[in-house]
Design a protein around this motif. Structure first.
Motif, PDB file in Angstrom:
ATOM      1  N   ILE A  61       6.729-110.950  26.260  1.00 17.53           N
ATOM      2  CA  ILE A  61       7.608-109.784  26.291  1.00 17.53           C
ATOM      3  C   ILE A  61       6.782-108.510  26.212  1.00 17.53           C
ATOM      4  CG2 ILE A  61       9.526-108.626  25.129  1.00 17.53           C
ATOM      5  CD1 ILE A  61      10.406-111.334  24.067  1.00 17.53           C
ATOM      6  N   ASN A  62       7.044-107.600  27.142  1.00 17.69           N
ATOM      7  CA  ASN A  62       6.326-106.325  27.131  1.00 17.69           C
ATOM      8  C   ASN A  62       7.148-105.282  26.373  1.00 17.69           C
ATOM      9  OD1 ASN A  62       8.371-105.513  28.886  1.00 17.69           O
ATOM     10  ND2 ASN A  62       7.089-105.755  30.726  1.00 17.69           N
ATOM     11  N   LYS A  87      19.418-109.803  34.561  1.00 15.64           N
ATOM     12  CA  LYS A  87      18.027-109.385  34.427  1.00 15.64           C
ATOM     13  C   LYS A  87      17.473-110.083  33.194  1.00 15.64           C
ATOM     14  CE  LYS A  87      19.205-105.180  31.830  1.00 15.64           C
ATOM     15  NZ  LYS A  87      19.067-103.714  31.765  1.00 15.64           N
ATOM     16  N   ALA A  88      16.173-110.062  33.041  1.00 11.83           N
ATOM     17  CA  ALA A  88      15.545-110.790  31.939  1.00 11.83           C
ATOM     18  C   ALA A  88      16.165-110.368  30.611  1.00 11.83           C
ATOM     19  CB  ALA A  88      14.044-110.522  31.929  1.00 11.83           C
ATOM     20  N   ALA A  97      16.218-110.956  26.375  1.00 12.47           N
ATOM     21  CA  ALA A  97      15.543-111.477  25.186  1.00 12.47           C
ATOM     22  C   ALA A  97      16.427-111.227  23.982  1.00 12.47           C
ATOM     23  CB  ALA A  97      14.178-110.814  24.996  1.00 12.47           C
ATOM     24  N   GLY A 114      10.662-104.967  27.445  1.00 10.55           N
ATOM     25  CA  GLY A 114      11.436-106.131  27.032  1.00 10.55           C
ATOM     26  C   GLY A 114      11.906-106.025  25.597  1.00 10.55           C
ATOM     27  N   ALA A 142       9.387-115.953  25.795  1.00  5.68           N
ATOM     28  CA  ALA A 142       9.749-114.964  26.809  1.00  5.68           C
ATOM     29  C   ALA A 142      11.196-114.519  26.694  1.00  5.68           C
ATOM     30  CB  ALA A 142       9.490-115.533  28.204  1.00  5.68           C
ATOM     31  N   ASN A 143      12.055-115.344  26.087  1.00  2.50           N
ATOM     32  CA  ASN A 143      13.465-114.956  25.947  1.00  2.50           C
ATOM     33  C   ASN A 143      13.814-114.608  24.512  1.00  2.50           C
ATOM     34  OD1 ASN A 143      13.196-117.800  25.292  1.00  2.50           O
ATOM     35  ND2 ASN A 143      15.421-117.870  25.153  1.00  2.50           N
ATOM     36  N   CYS A 202      21.889-107.270  28.949  1.00  7.88           N
ATOM     37  CA  CYS A 202      21.053-107.824  30.018  1.00  7.88           C
ATOM     38  C   CYS A 202      21.757-107.808  31.369  1.00  7.88           C
ATOM     39  CB  CYS A 202      20.603-109.253  29.656  1.00  7.88           C
ATOM     40  SG  CYS A 202      21.962-110.410  29.375  1.00  7.88           S
ATOM     41  N   ASN A 241      14.760-103.440  25.452  1.00 10.29           N
ATOM     42  CA  ASN A 241      16.018-103.865  26.054  1.00 10.29           C
ATOM     43  C   ASN A 241      16.616-105.111  25.408  1.00 10.29           C
ATOM     44  OD1 ASN A 241      16.023-101.804  28.025  1.00 10.29           O
ATOM     45  ND2 ASN A 241      14.587-102.956  29.295  1.00 10.29           N
ATOM     46  N   ALA A 242      15.913-105.704  24.473  1.00 11.61           N
ATOM     47  CA  ALA A 242      16.363-106.950  23.856  1.00 11.61           C
ATOM     48  C   ALA A 242      17.587-106.723  22.966  1.00 11.61           C
ATOM     49  CB  ALA A 242      15.229-107.561  23.033  1.00 11.61           C
TER      50      ALA A 242
END
Length: 360
Positions: free
Chosen positions: A147-148, A27-28, A30, A151, A100-101, A358, A154-155
């Motif tokens: 990134i919201n 999953k995405a 960051a 995000g 984004a990452n 992730c 969860n980073a």
């Protein structure tokens, strides 16, 4: 183990981690990095315009990227193990990256103290808070590829700092006892940053301890050699680093108890690096205390007047198996070795896969 065989081992390990599915985000993912030159992917160059010339970057990038190495750093290898893009420095205005990452706040020379001097750990935190607030503001206006809030929650938040605090203290001719007395103040700054990030919603932390300071060729050249150990490293410097690491481990245990819903992984970088230096030949490396890019010849090939990239420097042949790149920072080969050890989980407390943040 011969150099050729070890090169094959490293290749197989990196390939298996990066491409076999054993490690990698489903999953995405960051990553936000806070630290010093060990993790700086171009922050000093983009933030201050400080020139970092070739041969830095010669091995992988074929150009200078602001990294103090001939190629990739540990954080680069870690990102590639996740199959995500290499991290862009927060201060790089011309990257064209949407971050984004994640983003890299680490800058060469950074320390925990003094607190409000660019680019101290506290300043990096302030930059992150600005970055987060602005990102969320743009997301609410419909901006994409940013990134919201989820995000950010969860980073992974990676912290690797402390080496400069210790080195700077020794450089001021403080006694060993005086340096050691400063360690709690360094640890407090790291604690404050972790708690501040936690209060912002961060729940996943990855903390590197500091390496064997007394084995850096630069310090071996300029420091009094009255306490060399059997491996040729400065005993007092390494002892201070170990005390810093013990305090950081204790802090990690304390934070895991206090921050019940957080995961905090402590990684023993000191043990990995010391093993590499003291068993260099076993792993296919040579001259573990000698600089690849520097001047002056044996035993250290380091001269403060002719450092790597400065006219007059000398550099080892590409493909040489050196540990130290410039007297303070490591070669890509050494960074790749260290990364395989990190990914093995054998040096992590608790033993946690790097991609834990992730994966479903």
């Amino acid at each position: 183990m011969g150099a050729l065989l070890w090169s094959l081992v490293v290749f197989v390990c990196v390939w298996s981690y990066c491409f076999s599915g054993a490690v990698g985000c489903d999953k995405a993912g960051a990553v936000f990095v806070f630290g010093d030159s060990n993790s700086d992917t171009g922050g000093l160059a983009s933030g201050l315009g400080f020139p970092i010339n070739l041969p830095n970057g010669r091995t992988f990038f074929r150009r200078s990227t602001g990294r103090l190495s001939d190629g990739r750093l540990i954080i680069d290898h870690l990102c590639q193990s996740l199959n995500i893009s290499l991290l862009t420095p927060y201060l790089d205005a011309l990257s064209g990256n949407s971050f984004a990452n994640g983003a890299n706040f680490a800058v060469v020379g950074s320390s925990t103290l003094p607190k409000y001097v660019p680019f101290s750990l506290n300043i990096q935190l302030m930059q992150f808070l600005h970055f987060k607030a602005r990102s969320l503001e743009l997301v609410t206006t419909g901006a994409r590829n940013l990134i919201n809030d989820g995000g950010f929650r969860n980073a992974l938040y990676l912290i690797d700092i402390g080496q400069n605090d210790l080195a700077d203290a020794f450089s001021k001719n403080l006694s060993y006892a005086q340096v050691v007395r400063k360690i709690p103040s360094f640890i407090t700054e790291i604690e404050d940053v972790v708690k501040s990030l936690y209060n912002e919603g961060a729940r996943k932390f990855w903390v590197h301890n500091t390496g064997p300071l007394g084995c850096l060729p630069k310090l071996l050249t300029i420091a009094p050699k009255k306490d060399l150990d059997s491996f040729g490293c400065l005993s007092s410097y390494n002892s201070a680093a170990k005390l810093f690491n013990e305090a950081l481990l204790h802090l990690s245990q304390k934070l895991r108890a206090e921050l019940k819903d957080a995961t905090l992984v402590y990684v023993d970088i000191y043990a990995i690096k010391l093993d590499l230096i003291t068993n260099a030949a076993k792993y296919g490396f040579s001259n573990p205390l000698m600089v690849c890019c520097g001047f002056g010849g044996p035993p250290y090939n380091f001269d403060t007047r002719v450092t790597c990239g400065v006219p007059g420097y000398q550099v080892c042949a590409e493909g040489s198996r050196y540990v130290s790149w410039d007297g303070t920072h490591l070669t890509e080969a050494a960074n790749a070795f260290i990364t395989t050890r990190i990914l093995s989980m054998a040096y992590s407390t608790p033993r946690t896969p790097f991609d834990f943040f992730c994966r479903h």
